[in-house]
Design a protein around this motif. Structure first.
Motif, PDB file in Angstrom:
ATOM      1  N   MET A  58      73.833-122.036 -21.869  1.00  0.00           N
ATOM      2  CA  MET A  58      75.093-121.365 -22.133  1.00  0.00           C
ATOM      3  C   MET A  58      74.922-120.340 -23.255  1.00  0.00           C
ATOM      4  N   GLN A  59      75.485-119.122 -23.049  1.00  0.00           N
ATOM      5  CA  GLN A  59      75.387-118.052 -24.029  1.00  0.00           C
ATOM      6  C   GLN A  59      76.453-118.214 -25.116  1.00  0.00           C
ATOM      7  N   VAL A  60      76.077-117.882 -26.343  1.00  0.00           N
ATOM      8  CA  VAL A  60      76.985-118.033 -27.488  1.00  0.00           C
ATOM      9  C   VAL A  60      76.927-116.795 -28.363  1.00  0.00           C
ATOM     10  N   ASP A  61      78.120-116.259 -28.719  1.00  0.00           N
ATOM     11  CA  ASP A  61      78.250-115.140 -29.648  1.00  0.00           C
ATOM     12  C   ASP A  61      77.341-113.969 -29.254  1.00  0.00           C
ATOM     13  N   THR A  62      77.465-113.535 -28.028  1.00  0.00           N
ATOM     14  CA  THR A  62      76.618-112.429 -27.560  1.00  0.00           C
ATOM     15  C   THR A  62      77.226-111.787 -26.319  1.00  0.00           C
ATOM     16  N   ILE A 109      84.936-123.142 -15.731  1.00  0.00           N
ATOM     17  CA  ILE A 109      84.827-124.586 -15.889  1.00  0.00           C
ATOM     18  C   ILE A 109      86.032-125.079 -16.671  1.00  0.00           C
ATOM     19  N   GLU A 110      86.828-125.919 -16.040  1.00  0.00           N
ATOM     20  CA  GLU A 110      88.014-126.496 -16.664  1.00  0.00           C
ATOM     21  C   GLU A 110      88.901-125.426 -17.293  1.00  0.00           C
ATOM     22  N   GLY A 111      89.133-124.336 -16.542  1.00  0.00           N
ATOM     23  CA  GLY A 111      90.062-123.306 -16.979  1.00  0.00           C
ATOM     24  C   GLY A 111      89.489-122.257 -17.911  1.00  0.00           C
ATOM     25  N   LYS A 112      88.200-122.340 -18.247  1.00  0.00           N
ATOM     26  CA  LYS A 112      87.563-121.349 -19.110  1.00  0.00           C
ATOM     27  C   LYS A 112      86.310-120.811 -18.436  1.00  0.00           C
ATOM     28  N   TYR A 113      85.936-119.588 -18.834  1.00  0.00           N
ATOM     29  CA  TYR A 113      84.739-118.959 -18.278  1.00  0.00           C
ATOM     30  C   TYR A 113      83.575-119.095 -19.253  1.00  0.00           C
ATOM     31  N   TYR A 114      82.379-119.305 -18.677  1.00  0.00           N
ATOM     32  CA  TYR A 114      81.165-119.439 -19.481  1.00  0.00           C
ATOM     33  C   TYR A 114      80.043-118.649 -18.815  1.00  0.00           C
ATOM     34  N   GLY A 115      79.140-118.131 -19.654  1.00  0.00           N
ATOM     35  CA  GLY A 115      77.992-117.390 -19.138  1.00  0.00           C
ATOM     36  C   GLY A 115      76.703-118.164 -19.364  1.00  0.00           C
ATOM     37  N   PHE A 116      75.785-118.111 -18.388  1.00  0.00           N
ATOM     38  CA  PHE A 116      74.522-118.847 -18.470  1.00  0.00           C
ATOM     39  C   PHE A 116      73.358-117.897 -18.206  1.00  0.00           C
ATOM     40  N   ASP A 117      72.271-118.064 -18.984  1.00  0.00           N
ATOM     41  CA  ASP A 117      71.116-117.192 -18.828  1.00  0.00           C
ATOM     42  C   ASP A 117      70.181-117.695 -17.724  1.00  0.00           C
ATOM     43  N   HIS A 118      68.985-117.080 -17.619  1.00  0.00           N
ATOM     44  CA  HIS A 118      68.066-117.423 -16.527  1.00  0.00           C
ATOM     45  C   HIS A 118      67.491-118.837 -16.662  1.00  0.00           C
ATOM     46  N   GLU A 119      67.574-119.414 -17.891  1.00  0.00           N
ATOM     47  CA  GLU A 119      67.105-120.792 -18.087  1.00  0.00           C
ATOM     48  C   GLU A 119      68.218-121.814 -17.903  1.00  0.00           C
ATOM     49  N   ALA A 141      80.535-113.801 -24.903  1.00  0.00           N
ATOM     50  CA  ALA A 141      80.652-115.248 -25.147  1.00  0.00           C
ATOM     51  C   ALA A 141      80.931-115.477 -26.630  1.00  0.00           C
ATOM     52  N   GLY A 142      82.003-116.215 -26.924  1.00  0.00           N
ATOM     53  CA  GLY A 142      82.368-116.496 -28.312  1.00  0.00           C
ATOM     54  C   GLY A 142      81.512-117.590 -28.925  1.00  0.00           C
ATOM     55  N   GLN A 143      81.906-118.023 -30.121  1.00  0.00           N
ATOM     56  CA  GLN A 143      81.150-119.047 -30.841  1.00  0.00           C
ATOM     57  C   GLN A 143      81.099-120.368 -30.086  1.00  0.00           C
ATOM     58  N   TRP A 173      83.653-101.241 -30.121  1.00  0.00           N
ATOM     59  CA  TRP A 173      84.804-102.004 -29.648  1.00  0.00           C
ATOM     60  C   TRP A 173      84.741-102.188 -28.124  1.00  0.00           C
ATOM     61  N   TYR A 174      85.099-103.418 -27.710  1.00  0.00           N
ATOM     62  CA  TYR A 174      85.112-103.770 -26.293  1.00  0.00           C
ATOM     63  C   TYR A 174      86.459-104.420 -25.964  1.00  0.00           C
ATOM     64  N   TYR A 175      86.805-104.304 -24.681  1.00  0.00           N
ATOM     65  CA  TYR A 175      87.979-105.052 -24.227  1.00  0.00           C
ATOM     66  C   TYR A 175      87.616-105.770 -22.929  1.00  0.00           C
ATOM     67  N   PHE A 176      87.961-107.098 -22.901  1.00  0.00           N
ATOM     68  CA  PHE A 176      87.618-107.944 -21.753  1.00  0.00           C
ATOM     69  C   PHE A 176      88.896-108.449 -21.097  1.00  0.00           C
ATOM     70  N   GLY A 177      88.942-108.335 -19.785  1.00  0.00           N
ATOM     71  CA  GLY A 177      90.148-108.640 -19.027  1.00  0.00           C
ATOM     72  C   GLY A 177      90.390-110.110 -18.753  1.00  0.00           C
ATOM     73  N   GLU A 178      91.236-110.351 -17.797  1.00  0.00           N
ATOM     74  CA  GLU A 178      91.704-111.712 -17.495  1.00  0.00           C
ATOM     75  C   GLU A 178      90.587-112.641 -17.047  1.00  0.00           C
ATOM     76  N   ASP A 179      89.622-112.110 -16.311  1.00  0.00           N
ATOM     77  CA  ASP A 179      88.502-112.937 -15.838  1.00  0.00           C
ATOM     78  C   ASP A 179      87.303-112.861 -16.770  1.00  0.00           C
ATOM     79  N   GLY A 180      87.462-112.201 -17.920  1.00  0.00           N
ATOM     80  CA  GLY A 180      86.376-112.106 -18.894  1.00  0.00           C
ATOM     81  C   GLY A 180      85.510-110.880 -18.733  1.00  0.00           C
TER      82      GLY A 180
END
Length: 315
Positions: A177-181, A164-174, A197-199, A215-222
């Motif tokens: 938007m997911q935050v800090d998880t 969305i508008e150049g950024k990626y976001y995650g959404f749960d079953h409801e 998902a950041g703050q 430790w995790y590493y997330f790529g270009e598409d998240g």
């Protein structure tokens, strides 16, 4: 004709004429009755005198009565015309008032349609969830402070990752938007992937993230990296973004030991390797696992992860 009769006649005619001039229906009717009364008196007087009364007086009274009747009829017709005109004016006024009301209603509806706040207000139920009645695309603030998003079709985004508008976001079953998880969703390749998902709710991209001690590493598409990747000149192994450490890993061809800092070290045959306080051994290109093997002049046991048993019983 007597003087008194002349006066009565003149009075009756004058009354009729004056009433007609004033256009007063009640006055015209009263004057007409006066003319009829004069005619009656003239006839009675003629009867009392044995028919010797003044014929001219009777004729004059009859003429006055006839004139009075004509004036009455004219007055009635005029009154009817005035009533019809007034009724027509009232209808015109009512129609104009109705048109004005309709015009006012149209203006009100136009103003309502142009009000973006009323149209974009999200309908929410008693649990703070977003109602399906609201269909405008964009972000929605829920009563519990969380956010949701509707696409251009008015559909609520659920159980997915979306750009969305150049950024990626995650959404749960409801649809929240997911935050800090950690977020699990299918990647663009159709594979189940791990995201973070950041703050602010946006997913981390091309970034290291430490979460719950790992430790995790997330790529270009998240999406979290999978397998062996080189970052800043060093090799690491990832499982859905989770960095491997203190264990043996394989990229399909080569065995590596993921050291305590996560960097990879290629394993060599007949060589002991220590990582995260544990010892590993590769023989003939295979990491020893779930076995007892004689190495040199001693026997050693290894678990399912290739770690050598120490100070413990095993079977």
């Amino acid at each position: 004709m007597k003087k008194k009769e002349l006066l009565q006649k003149s009075s009756a005619v004058a009354a009729v004429v004056l009433a007609a001039a004033l256009m007063d229906p009640s006055a015209v009717q009263a004057a007409s009755r006066g003319a009829e009364s004069n005619l009656t008196q003239a006839v009675e007087q003629s009867a009392e005198t044995g028919g010797n009364a003044d014929t001219a007086a009777v004729q004059s009274a009859e003429e006055d009565a006839a004139d009075a009747e004509k004036v009455t009829e004219a007055s009635s017709e005029l009154q009817t015309e005035e009533e019809q005109q007034e009724a027509s004016e009232e209808e015109t006024t009512e129609e104009a008032a109705g048109e004005e009301t309709e015009a006012t209603d149209d203006v009100s509806e136009t103003e309502k349609a142009e009000d973006p706040v009323s149209e974009s207000s999200a309908e929410q139920d008693e649990n703070g969830d977003v109602s399906e009645e609201e269909t405008e695309a964009g972000w929605i603030t829920n009563e519990d402070g969380s956010y949701s998003y509707r696409d251009e079709n008015g559909d609520l985004l659920t159980e997915c990752v979306a750009e969305i508008e150049g950024k990626y976001y995650g959404f749960d079953h409801e649809g929240k938007m997911q935050v800090d998880t950690i977020v699990w969703a299918y990647s663009d390749e159709g594979e189940l992937a791990r995201y973070y998902a950041g703050q602010d709710g946006s997913l981390k991209t091309n970034s290291w993230v430490k979460y719950s001690g790992d430790w995790y590493y997330f790529g270009e598409d998240g999406a979290g990296y999978e397998g062996v990747h080189t970052i800043a000149g060093k090799m690491y192994y990832f499982n859905a973004g989770l960095m491997a450490a203190g264990k043996v890993v394989n990229d399909g061809e080569t065995n590596y030991i993921a050291q305590d800092d996560g960097t990879l070290r290629e394993m060599q045959n007949d060589t002991w390797v220590k990582a995260n306080g544990k010892w590993f051994y590769q023989k003939d290109g295979t990491v020893l696992k779930e076995c007892v093997e004689k190495i040199g002049n001693a026997y050693y046991g290894f678990d399912e992860y290739g770690q050598m048993y120490e100070n413990k019983y095993f079977s």
